[in-house]
Write a protein that holds these residues in place. Sequence first.
Motif, PDB file in Angstrom:
ATOM      1  N   MET A   1       0.836  -1.195   0.000  1.00 57.69           N
ATOM      2  CA  MET A   1       0.000   0.000   0.000  1.00 57.69           C
ATOM      3  C   MET A   1       0.868   1.242   0.000  1.00 57.69           C
ATOM      4  O   MET A   1       1.780   1.385   0.797  1.00 57.69           O
ATOM      5  CB  MET A   1      -0.889   0.008   1.254  1.00 57.69           C
ATOM      6  N   ASN A   2       0.625   2.171  -0.893  1.00 55.09           N
ATOM      7  CA  ASN A   2       1.336   3.436  -0.927  1.00 55.09           C
ATOM      8  C   ASN A   2       0.369   4.552  -0.561  1.00 55.09           C
ATOM      9  O   ASN A   2      -0.760   4.603  -1.049  1.00 55.09           O
ATOM     10  CB  ASN A   2       1.916   3.695  -2.318  1.00 55.09           C
ATOM     11  N   THR A   3       0.785   5.436   0.291  1.00 55.27           N
ATOM     12  CA  THR A   3      -0.060   6.549   0.699  1.00 55.27           C
ATOM     13  C   THR A   3       0.809   7.768   0.899  1.00 55.27           C
ATOM     14  O   THR A   3       1.972   7.660   1.280  1.00 55.27           O
ATOM     15  CB  THR A   3      -0.840   6.233   1.985  1.00 55.27           C
ATOM     16  N   SER A   4       0.251   8.931   0.655  1.00 54.93           N
ATOM     17  CA  SER A   4       1.004  10.159   0.846  1.00 54.93           C
ATOM     18  C   SER A   4       0.848  10.707   2.262  1.00 54.93           C
ATOM     19  O   SER A   4       1.465  11.700   2.620  1.00 54.93           O
ATOM     20  CB  SER A   4       0.527  11.222  -0.160  1.00 54.93           C
ATOM     21  N   LYS A   5       0.016  10.050   3.062  1.00 56.51           N
ATOM     22  CA  LYS A   5      -0.271  10.568   4.396  1.00 56.51           C
ATOM     23  C   LYS A   5       0.960  10.483   5.302  1.00 56.51           C
ATOM     24  O   LYS A   5       1.669   9.477   5.345  1.00 56.51           O
ATOM     25  CB  LYS A   5      -1.441   9.806   5.009  1.00 56.51           C
ATOM     26  N   VAL A   6       1.205  11.587   6.033  1.00 56.07           N
ATOM     27  CA  VAL A   6       2.357  11.672   6.928  1.00 56.07           C
ATOM     28  C   VAL A   6       1.888  11.679   8.377  1.00 56.07           C
ATOM     29  O   VAL A   6       1.030  12.469   8.765  1.00 56.07           O
ATOM     30  CB  VAL A   6       3.176  12.962   6.659  1.00 56.07           C
ATOM     31  N   TRP A   7       2.461  10.787   9.183  1.00 59.27           N
ATOM     32  CA  TRP A   7       2.151  10.688  10.604  1.00 59.27           C
ATOM     33  C   TRP A   7       3.316  11.234  11.423  1.00 59.27           C
ATOM     34  O   TRP A   7       4.479  11.018  11.082  1.00 59.27           O
ATOM     35  CB  TRP A   7       1.915   9.237  11.002  1.00 59.27           C
ATOM     36  N   TYR A   8       2.974  11.908  12.526  1.00 64.03           N
ATOM     37  CA  TYR A   8       3.962  12.403  13.493  1.00 64.03           C
ATOM     38  C   TYR A   8       3.579  11.785  14.831  1.00 64.03           C
ATOM     39  O   TYR A   8       2.511  12.073  15.372  1.00 64.03           O
ATOM     40  CB  TYR A   8       3.911  13.935  13.537  1.00 64.03           C
ATOM     41  N   VAL A   9       4.459  10.908  15.360  1.00 64.95           N
ATOM     42  CA  VAL A   9       4.134  10.119  16.555  1.00 64.95           C
ATOM     43  C   VAL A   9       5.153  10.393  17.651  1.00 64.95           C
ATOM     44  O   VAL A   9       6.361  10.229  17.446  1.00 64.95           O
ATOM     45  CB  VAL A   9       4.124   8.609  16.229  1.00 64.95           C
ATOM     46  N   THR A  10       4.683  10.789  18.829  1.00 67.75           N
ATOM     47  CA  THR A  10       5.589  11.010  19.955  1.00 67.75           C
ATOM     48  C   THR A  10       5.659   9.759  20.831  1.00 67.75           C
ATOM     49  O   THR A  10       4.769   8.909  20.801  1.00 67.75           O
ATOM     50  CB  THR A  10       5.139  12.206  20.828  1.00 67.75           C
ATOM     51  N   GLY A  11       6.732   9.656  21.593  1.00 65.41           N
ATOM     52  CA  GLY A  11       6.907   8.498  22.473  1.00 65.41           C
ATOM     53  C   GLY A  11       6.928   7.201  21.698  1.00 65.41           C
ATOM     54  O   GLY A  11       6.238   6.239  22.038  1.00 65.41           O
TER      55      GLY A  11
END
Length: 278
Positions: A1-11
């Motif tokens: 699966m390819n997606t352009s969505k960007v996640w920013y995850v802390t901890g």
Amino acid sequence: MNTSKVWYVTGASQGLGLILVKKLLAGGYRVAATSRNVQKLKEAVGVIDADRFLPLVVDINNLDCIDESVQQTLATFGSIDVVVNNAGYGMSGTVEEIEEQELRHIFDVNVFAAINVVKKILPVMRKQRSGYIINIGSVAGFVGAPGWAIYSATKAALAAFSEVLALDLKEFGIKVTVVEPSGFRTGFLTPNSLAYTESKIDGYHAVKDTAKRYLAGNGIQPGDPDRASEILIEMAESKQPPLHLYLGQDAYNRASNKLTTMTEELAAWKSVTVSADF
């Protein structure tokens, strides 16, 4: 699966954050992940892919450090679509025995750090006219247990913050969810994730009994962190994610029972409540 969505995850170097990051990368997402120890983060994730994985060393109690990580994410990926405020830890003990410095520190990490991350990322999401903020709370923020007063207070604050934030951001197309799990097998009850002060005071039987029961349950909690991570990813793809999402049968039961009790109490005291007006 390819997606352009960007996640920013802390901890992201342990627990739910680590499991989520691994699933996101396996699913083709681009991920900026923060930790106090970037080498530990890289080793834990086990993926070195500069095209989709950006490990960041971040002091989440330092606004400049958060801002720098946001700018690095934008420079690398061009956008931030989903933010997961996962960094946090537990605290168990009696209020009178927990040191002042410890009280302030857990609010710094569990509450103010999440607010500061949101502060720095909101300009990006407002400009995009889209975005999704997931704040990891706890069922304890709505239904606490003996000995968890301080931890519950931090998660109640995060829930209230999330509720009003959702109202503030609706016009920008930005969605907010506060996730409120019960017990999950994430290492939450280990020394790395729990500040535990054993009571030396005679009495406090409910506090001591609860602590003993919780600590004995470490590693056998019913909650599945892999499934929880999958649910977070599913929510981010939903057009109408919930504002509150309780995770786990225990979380559902506790929240449901409290709502029933609150409704009954509200009705029983209605005459007194409304009598306070002019």
